[in-house]
Design a protein around this motif. Structure first.
Motif, mmCIF file in Angstrom:
data_model
loop_
_atom_site.group_PDB
_atom_site.id
_atom_site.type_symbol
_atom_site.label_atom_id
_atom_site.label_comp_id
_atom_site.label_asym_id
_atom_site.label_seq_id
_atom_site.Cartn_x
_atom_site.Cartn_y
_atom_site.Cartn_z
ATOM 1 N N LEU A 125 -9.351 -2.602 -6.651
ATOM 2 C CA LEU A 125 -8.264 -3.214 -5.886
ATOM 3 C C LEU A 125 -8.762 -3.522 -4.480
ATOM 4 O O LEU A 125 -9.077 -2.614 -3.716
ATOM 5 N N ASP A 126 -8.881 -4.814 -4.154
ATOM 6 C CA ASP A 126 -9.306 -5.207 -2.803
ATOM 7 C C ASP A 126 -8.088 -5.283 -1.893
ATOM 8 O O ASP A 126 -7.026 -5.762 -2.312
ATOM 9 N N ILE A 127 -8.264 -4.866 -0.645
ATOM 10 C CA ILE A 127 -7.211 -5.036 0.367
ATOM 11 C C ILE A 127 -7.640 -6.210 1.241
ATOM 12 O O ILE A 127 -8.824 -6.343 1.571
ATOM 13 N N ARG A 128 -6.687 -7.076 1.614
ATOM 14 C CA ARG A 128 -7.037 -8.211 2.481
ATOM 15 C C ARG A 128 -5.919 -8.444 3.489
ATOM 16 O O ARG A 128 -4.740 -8.386 3.134
ATOM 17 N N GLN A 129 -6.305 -8.691 4.736
ATOM 18 C CA GLN A 129 -5.332 -9.025 5.764
ATOM 19 C C GLN A 129 -5.995 -9.929 6.801
ATOM 20 O O GLN A 129 -7.219 -9.926 6.957
ATOM 21 N N ARG B 268 -0.278 2.636 6.815
ATOM 22 C CA ARG B 268 -0.007 3.304 5.523
ATOM 23 C C ARG B 268 -0.912 2.744 4.424
ATOM 24 O O ARG B 268 -1.275 3.443 3.481
ATOM 25 N N THR B 269 -1.286 1.468 4.552
ATOM 26 C CA THR B 269 -2.203 0.862 3.578
ATOM 27 C C THR B 269 -3.563 1.552 3.638
ATOM 28 O O THR B 269 -4.200 1.806 2.606
ATOM 29 N N ILE B 270 -4.003 1.874 4.844
ATOM 30 C CA ILE B 270 -5.286 2.578 4.995
ATOM 31 C C ILE B 270 -5.183 3.958 4.337
ATOM 32 O O ILE B 270 -6.103 4.390 3.628
ATOM 33 N N GLU B 271 -4.063 4.619 4.521
ATOM 34 C CA GLU B 271 -3.847 5.910 3.844
ATOM 35 C C GLU B 271 -3.857 5.727 2.328
ATOM 36 O O GLU B 271 -4.396 6.557 1.588
ATOM 37 N N ALA B 272 -3.255 4.602 1.888
ATOM 38 C CA ALA B 272 -3.173 4.329 0.437
ATOM 39 C C ALA B 272 -4.571 4.195 -0.169
ATOM 40 O O ALA B 272 -4.818 4.637 -1.299
ATOM 41 N N ILE B 273 -5.512 3.586 0.577
ATOM 42 C CA ILE B 273 -6.884 3.432 0.059
ATOM 43 C C ILE B 273 -7.469 4.811 -0.254
ATOM 44 O O ILE B 273 -8.059 5.036 -1.322
ATOM 45 N N GLU B 274 -7.279 5.737 0.689
ATOM 46 C CA GLU B 274 -7.806 7.089 0.489
ATOM 47 C C GLU B 274 -7.140 7.757 -0.717
ATOM 48 O O GLU B 274 -7.804 8.394 -1.542
ATOM 49 N N ASP B 275 -5.830 7.572 -0.860
ATOM 50 C CA ASP B 275 -5.103 8.166 -2.000
ATOM 51 C C ASP B 275 -5.622 7.608 -3.328
ATOM 52 O O ASP B 275 -5.822 8.348 -4.297
ATOM 53 N N ILE B 276 -5.839 6.289 -3.377
ATOM 54 C CA ILE B 276 -6.305 5.646 -4.622
ATOM 55 C C ILE B 276 -7.701 6.150 -4.979
ATOM 56 O O ILE B 276 -8.004 6.403 -6.149
ATOM 57 N N GLN B 277 -8.558 6.304 -3.964
ATOM 58 C CA GLN B 277 -9.907 6.825 -4.239
ATOM 59 C C GLN B 277 -9.836 8.233 -4.829
ATOM 60 O O GLN B 277 -10.627 8.597 -5.697
ATOM 61 N N ALA B 278 -8.844 9.014 -4.371
ATOM 62 C CA ALA B 278 -8.699 10.384 -4.886
ATOM 63 C C ALA B 278 -8.236 10.397 -6.338
ATOM 64 O O ALA B 278 -8.644 11.245 -7.127
ATOM 65 N N THR B 279 -7.395 9.414 -6.733
ATOM 66 C CA THR B 279 -6.847 9.424 -8.102
ATOM 67 C C THR B 279 -7.647 8.565 -9.080
ATOM 68 O O THR B 279 -7.859 8.951 -10.222
#
Length: 863
Positions: free
Chosen positions: A357-361, A424-435
């Motif tokens: 999942l790429d994040i883009r802004q 919160r998106t930056i936090e979400a990246i860390e959460d996704i890497q954990a799961t």
């Protein structure tokens, strides 16, 4: 066994079948309007004859009603036009399904560019070890984006898949049922999809196509090229933008990103469970069966509920399968060993993330968010940021940002929703890497990247908000406009010279991904300049990166049609030459490019193999693709002449009014095909820089003028003809595969143009001169491309592609006529001063919007 030429195979397996099935299809009554199927061929013939006699769309429609349906009242006529649209949309689907069914017959699945062919050639030339070494470091990544260039809802995609199978089997009764189903299934969406729904519709391709085709390719490489039972480079992987791409899409929230990541994980666990279920039927041996059942049960429960107590990591899953494999080798004569290998290979490919999942802004959003966060930290008297930070030079700011570390921030304390969502998106990246594992989300793309500061702001923000120990995210700058492309090497040198950023790259394998965007490049600089600008930027970025011992990985924003960087993709990659880094091929694919190039198991496998071999081809023949100084000078001059021509055209006072009033641009917003707005700004007035590339390119396509795919090319070539130096362009065409590929893609844009449709505009008081400028450039470009290539007609070297385009253009001819007829009626009503609430005007607007669907879907072979 003799094989018929490709065009003959196409005529037998596509054209003939279409004529047969279309005649069956035309007899189906979809609704209360009788005789639609019988009247459509008459209307089609009226359109063909009318345009041949230089009649305008209004005259053609009026002639048809006078001649064949004189007794219909106004309302009944409108109803019939809507029914024609309904039938034509479905004829496009029928043609798609027939082409898909014939794909493995028309394309040689073991011929040039396929893995089998690669292996056989390498073996024959005694270069198998070279091929193995190459595949050990080469990668292809296709990135699915949610950019709305296809109008099929999921239900229709399902019907196309079933229809393709039924046509392969010549199952007439099933085909009839599917025709009837197609007639009753709506093609348009009453509401815009949410980003999550967009993601779900693309996950359908992951589950139903890519899981199998990627797996087959990787299995083939593992078992036929390496054949040593060891784990090798995964070679192919998938990126995913829906749910992560925030650029201009206010509807993508951090919760969306987390939800999509969970859906991806559940989808891949379900696929592993299904494979284990199939294995269980085969591995019925003592000391094996119960172990497989145990794994199957765990994965079944895990795929339904990610919070289930009994889980297994992907590493543990592979370890257990390897242990079972070794036991079978030892005790059970290696029975069904390849099936176990296939599953292990897939887990190696897809992990628990399925797609990354790429994040883009946009950098401008980051800048605002970052300023807010910095000011907040300065107020809190953070050690990291001095009070005068905002007054410092860019270099000084970068120096401070490179030392940023984790800070305790209360995200809820910020009033601005964009600030909260970004953090919160930056936090979400860390959460996704954990799961889902690190590959679940490990890239953040900055679109509209202009400076090194843009990159360092994000670099610092990732650390400040979430990544305390090690930053496991790649920051990917996206350079889009012609100016940004020119500045890109200097921006990257600034980053490579920064010790903190350099240390980060070392921890990421000394690789830097750089994205280069075609869509906005073409919109900004025209066709030749956009492509040449990217080529030159890649050369300079390669040279700059090598100077710092960094491998540049180029990620291309290649859209569907040539006007958005598309066209024959594998030819493009095999044409780049040795001055451009080629360890990886990464590109975006979207809309009808996904369904046309990767929509079936056959097309997906074939086109992926072509991409893999294009990189290898470039490596092997790289020296041949190197441009001489003389050729470079001609290419640069052509690009600059073309750029100036396009810029002058763009600044013509009628450019924006023409798009606004004579094209379908403003109707794109009403189609409900994508979750994001059709323009960036909030102004009611149309501003060029706010225009998104897809509606922009799409509007020219609906007019059948395809301006972004050729404008400026003819004038640039004519400059050499007028100076008596056409031989220089001929030499460039002969010597450069890159230039040749560019012009062949431009030919596709010309082939899909049909100026007879809008010839009536040439007499328009307001827009006549402007229309003639476009038409003159079209005729000049066509004449000179034919002169340069020596062809007697466009796309002569690709008769099958040309034949496919001709059928598709023929199918939608009545649709285009109806659309132009409705646009003209709207213009007349607006001149008469009717309000926007006028019922008649609303009906014609609905006709224009509905016609968009079939026209876009029909131009599927644009990639």
């Amino acid at each position: 066994m003799s094989v018929e030429p490709k065009l003959v195979r196409f005529k037998q397996n596509v054209l003939s079948k279409y004529q047969i099935y279309n005649s069956v299809f035309m007899t189906l009554p979809f609704d209360t309007v009788t005789k639609t199927g019988a009247l459509l061929p008459l209307f089609h013939e009226t359109c063909k004859k009318g345009f041949a006699h230089e009649e305008d769309p209004t005259t053609i429609v009026d002639t048809f009603f006078k001649k064949y349906q004189a007794r219909r009242n106004k309302q009944s006529q409108i109803n019939l036009l809507f029914r024609f649209i309904q039938y034509i949309e479905r004829q496009v689907v029928l043609f798609d399904a027939i082409e898909d069914a014939a794909f493995p017959i028309i394309n040689n699945m073991e011929g040039l560019g396929t893995l089998r062919n690669l292996k056989e050639s390498a073996t024959a030339e005694n270069r198998l070890e070279d091929l193995k070494a190459y595949l050990e470091e080469f990668k292809v990544r296709i990135v699915l984006t949610a950019h709305p260039t296809q109008f099929y809802p999921g239900s229709v995609l399902g019907i196309i898949t079933d229809l393709t199978e039924a046509i392969k089997d010549n199952n007439l009764s099933e085909i009839n049922n599917l025709f009837a189903q197609l007639g009753k299934t709506p093609f348009f969406k009453r509401q815009k999809p949410t980003p999550y729904r967009e993601a779900k519709s693309l996950i359908w391709y992951l589950e139903n196509v890519f899981y199998t085709s990627f797996g087959e390719i990787y299995n083939y490489i593992q078992q036929n090229i390496y054949d040593d039972g060891k784990k090798h480079n995964e070679i192919i992987n998938i990126g995913f933008w829906p749910g992560g791409d925030r650029d201009g899409n206010p509807f993508v929230k951090p919760k969306t990103t987390i939800k999509v990541a969970k859906k991806l994980k559940k989808a891949i666990l379900k696929k592993y469970y299904q494979d284990l279920k199939a294995l269980r039927r085969k591995l019925t041996f003592r000391d094996v069966e119960e172990r497989i059942i145990k794994l199957e049960t765990i994965l079944y429960n895990y795929s339904i509920n990610l919070n289930t107590k009994k889980t297994i990591s992907s590493k543990e899953l592979i370890k257990e399968l390897l242990s079972i494999r070794n036991h079978i080798v030892k005790e059970h004569q290696s029975l069904y060993i390849s099936e176990i290998h296939n599953l292990i290979n897939r887990i190696h490919l897809f992990g628990y993330h399925f797609a990354t999942l790429d994040i883009r802004q946009d950098s401008r959003i980051h800048d605002n968010v970052f300023s807010t966060v910095i000011n907040h930290l300065i107020e809190k008297e953070s050690d990291s940021f001095p009070k005068n930070y905002n007054d410092l030079s860019e270099d000084e700011q970068i120096n401070i940002l490179s030392k940023a570390k984790h800070e305790a921030i209360d995200i809820d304390a910020f009033e601005d929703e964009m600030v909260r969502n970004t953090l919160r998106t930056i936090e979400a990246i860390e959460d996704i890497q954990a799961t889902n594992g690190e590959r679940g989300a490990n890239r953040y793309i900055i679109s509209n990247n202009q400076t090194a500061l843009n990159v360092m702001q994000l670099f610092a923000m990732l650390k400040i908000v979430a990544f305390k120990e090690r930053l496991t995210v790649d920051v990917v700058p996206l350079f889009e406009t012609i100016t940004d492309l020119e500045n890109a090497p200097a921006v990257m040198e600034q980053l490579y010279s920064n010790p903190a950023y350099r240390a980060h790259l070392e921890s990421r394998g000394n690789k830097q991904t750089i994205m280069l965007g075609f869509s906005d490049g073409t919109k900004d600089g025209g066709y030749l300049m956009a492509n040449w600008g990217i080529f030159k930027a890649k050369e300079l970025l390669t040279e700059m990166s090598r100077k710092y011992d960094v491998t540049a990985i180029f990620f291309d924003g290649r859209g569907g049609p040539p006007a958005r960087g598309g066209g024959k993709t594998h030819q493009f990659y095999s044409s780049l030459g040795p001055t451009i880094e080629d360890k990886e091929v990464q590109l975006t694919i979207q809309g009808q490019t996904i369904s046309s190039n990767f929509g079936t198991l056959d097309s997906s496998q074939y086109n992926l193999e072509q991409l893999i071999s294009s990189g290898i081809d470039n490596r092997i023949s790289g020296g041949r693709n190197k441009l001489s100084d003389a050729d470079r000078a001609v290419m640069t001059d052509l690009a600059e002449t073309s750029y100036k021509t396009y810029k002058d055209f763009k600044s013509h006072p009628m450019f924006i009014p023409y798009l606004e009033r004579m094209s379908t641009l403003k109707f794109y917003a009403k189609t409900n095909i994508g979750s994001r707005p059709t323009k960036r700004g909030s102004s009611d007035k149309l501003v060029f820089s706010d225009l998104r590339a897809i509606p922009f390119v799409g509007s020219w396509s609906q007019l059948k003028q395809n301006v972004p795919g050729f404008f400026g090319v003819g004038t640039a070539l004519k400059k050499y003809e007028d100076a008596g130096e056409f031989d220089k362009v001929e030499a460039l065409y002969k010597n450069s595969k890159f230039f040749k590929t560019l012009l062949e893609n431009s030919m596709m844009s010309l082939t899909k143009s049909f100026f007879d449709l809008t010839k009536y505009m040439s007499k328009d008081e307001e827009f006549g001169d402007f229309w003639n400028i476009i038409y003159d450039e079209y005729t000049t470009t066509k004449r000179l491309l034919l002169k340069l290539t020596g062809y007697t007609e466009l796309m002569e070297n690709e008769p099958t592609g040309k034949a496919s385009i001709e059928v598709r253009e023929s199918i939608v001819l009545p649709l285009l006529t109806i659309q132009q007829y409705a646009l003209k009626k709207i213009q007349e009503l607006e001149k008469a001063g009717v309000s926007n609430d006028d019922e008649e005007k609303k009906i014609y607007e609905k006709i224009v919007t509905r016609s968009l669907f079939g026209n876009i879907n029909a131009s599927r072979n644009s990639a």
